[in-house]
Design a protein around this motif. Structure first.
Motif, PDB file in Angstrom:
ATOM      1  N   LYS A   1      48.183  80.745 -34.957  1.00  0.00           N
ATOM      2  CA  LYS A   1      49.139  79.721 -34.376  1.00  0.00           C
ATOM      3  C   LYS A   1      50.638  79.811 -34.897  1.00  0.00           C
ATOM      4  O   LYS A   1      51.017  79.299 -35.871  1.00  0.00           O
ATOM      5  CB  LYS A   1      48.573  78.404 -34.613  1.00  0.00           C
TER       6      LYS A   1
ATOM      7  N   ASP B   1      56.308  79.699 -32.738  1.00  0.00           N
ATOM      8  CA  ASP B   1      56.815  79.648 -31.511  1.00  0.00           C
ATOM      9  C   ASP B   1      55.922  78.899 -30.622  1.00  0.00           C
ATOM     10  O   ASP B   1      56.288  78.588 -29.427  1.00  0.00           O
ATOM     11  CB  ASP B   1      57.448  80.984 -30.884  1.00  0.00           C
ATOM     12  N   LYS B   2      54.691  78.595 -31.188  1.00  0.00           N
ATOM     13  CA  LYS B   2      54.014  77.698 -30.157  1.00  0.00           C
ATOM     14  C   LYS B   2      54.192  76.449 -30.475  1.00  0.00           C
ATOM     15  O   LYS B   2      53.623  75.408 -29.931  1.00  0.00           O
ATOM     16  CB  LYS B   2      52.423  78.097 -30.304  1.00  0.00           C
ATOM     17  N   GLN B   3      55.105  75.814 -31.280  1.00  0.00           N
ATOM     18  CA  GLN B   3      55.180  74.387 -31.437  1.00  0.00           C
ATOM     19  C   GLN B   3      55.697  73.878 -30.238  1.00  0.00           C
ATOM     20  O   GLN B   3      55.469  72.461 -29.981  1.00  0.00           O
ATOM     21  CB  GLN B   3      56.458  74.290 -32.541  1.00  0.00           C
TER      22      GLN B   3
ATOM     23  N   ALA C   1      52.207  74.025 -34.807  1.00  0.00           N
ATOM     24  CA  ALA C   1      51.669  74.707 -33.442  1.00  0.00           C
ATOM     25  C   ALA C   1      50.460  74.738 -32.836  1.00  0.00           C
ATOM     26  O   ALA C   1      50.124  75.008 -31.877  1.00  0.00           O
ATOM     27  CB  ALA C   1      52.140  76.258 -33.529  1.00  0.00           C
TER      28      ALA C   1
END
Length: 369
Positions: free
Chosen positions: A207, A210-212, A101
């Motif tokens: 991080k 869901d920030k991937q 992420a």
């Protein structure tokens, strides 16, 4: 890296890199019991809360490799451990970040990412005296504690009740005026109330997994950047070597007929994406026949080398070496780092060790804000 201030539960203000926290995330309340965990450590062992049952105070610090603020506090965490280990205080560091992420342009202050393998390297090279644990696969521990940023400190008493959470202190890269974590530890050991049980958290946002998608999208965006190549003559090379810019410049001499050269081009692309938001630039110089400029450009495009790319417009290799770096023995690949003004601060004939080059870059650019 810009900061955003977010108002969260209990009126706490966290100034962190902009990133959406899980909607239900909030730090543990003062007086709450420490959530249990079992996490792998860089020492090859699993660590659980019970392993520190004998400690009079437990300091859990959510931190990571890449964050400038986290790096600024590495030495102070060492001093906390060394100064209080004989007083019954245990220090445990946990990396909460999902390494997938983290965007490459968030790594502009570091030589390492946040993977478990990179954590092992950081702990080994900096000789961490405390456990360094990885929570990046599930992030369950970070959620349970409510880790907002790196670093985020939680101090528990002998009964594992939370007595303090927030910043380590208010200094970061300057002498602190408020020694918040040490004050909390001293109060716990003395059996007195912690003077300020909650403080603001400053650092890089956790991080979350869901920030991937954002990290993946950034790669696609960079891969779509235009790639060009221009001829450069000996006078241009000499001017380049003077580096009349304010940027540290990596110069990579390569050719399409050099297998190792082509193979390592992606490493330079990664570095460019990491550091180009700072006083940094990447320059490549191809030694291919200028008549094969189109073929050379196709190789650069295939590797997404969106940098200042040149092809040498001269067949005088000795004059080229003298213009660029008289100490170059001749083989390719050849890599230089030029400081502003032209001083060579790194040179390597042959294939690079990417970590070595990144360390050379960040040692000049600096690891903290």
């Amino acid at each position: 890296m810009k900061s955003t201030c977010l108002t969260i539960a209990l009126g706490l203000l966290a100034c962190v890199q902009a990133s959406a926290d899980p909607p239900d995330l909030k730090p543990l309340e003062i007086g709450a019991t420490a959530p249990d965990f079992t996490l792998p450590g860089v020492d090859g062992k699993d660590h659980s809360l019970k392993d520190y049952a004998g400690a009079k105070a437990l300091v859990v610090v959510f931190t990571c490799n890449h964050c400038p603020t986290a790096q600024a506090y590495e030495g102070r965490l060492d001093k906390l451990h060394e100064g209080y280990k004989d007083k019954g205080v245990a220090v445990v560091a946990i990396s909460p970040n999902d390494p997938k992420a983290v965007r490459l342009d968030e790594l502009g202050y570091t030589d390492l990412g946040d993977s478990f393998e990179d954590m092992k390297i950081r702990a080994r090279d900096h000789k961490y005296p405390y456990p360094y644990l990885y929570d990046g696969d599930t992030q369950a521990t970070a959620r349970a504690y409510g880790a907002l940023a790196t670093p985020h400190v939680f101090v528990f008493d002998a009964d594992r009740k939370l007595r303090y959470h927030g910043r380590f202190d208010d200094g970061e890269v300057k002498p602190p005026k408020s020694h918040d974590t040490i004050n909390a530890v001293e109060a716990v050991l003395a059996g007195t109330p912690v003077p300020t049980p909650i403080t603001r958290v400053f650092g890089c946002s956790t991080k979350w997994a869901d920030k991937q998608a954002d990290a993946k999208q950034s790669l696609e965006t960079w891969n779509a950047e235009p790639v060009t190549i221009e001829p450069i003559d000996l006078a241009g090379v000499a001017k380049l070597a003077k580096n009349e810019t304010d940027k540290y410049t990596v110069v990579n001499v390569w050719a399409t007929w050099c297998g190792p050269c082509v193979q390592e081009l992606p490493e330079f692309v990664t570095m460019n994406r990491m550091y180009r938001g700072r006083p940094f630039r990447l320059v490549t110089i191809s030694l291919d026949d200028p008549a094969k400029k189109d073929q050379t450009l196709e190789t650069l495009k295939a590797k997404h080398v969106a940098a200042a790319n040149f092809i040498l417009n001269s067949d005088d290799r000795d004059a080229f070496a003298e213009a660029l770096d008289p100490k170059w023995p001749g083989p390719v690949p050849y890599t230089l780092i030029l400081a502003p003004g032209g001083e060579v601060v790194y040179r390597r004939a042959g294939g690079i060790d990417p970590l070595e080059v990144r360390r050379a870059i960040v040692s000049k650019l600096g690891r903290t804000y």
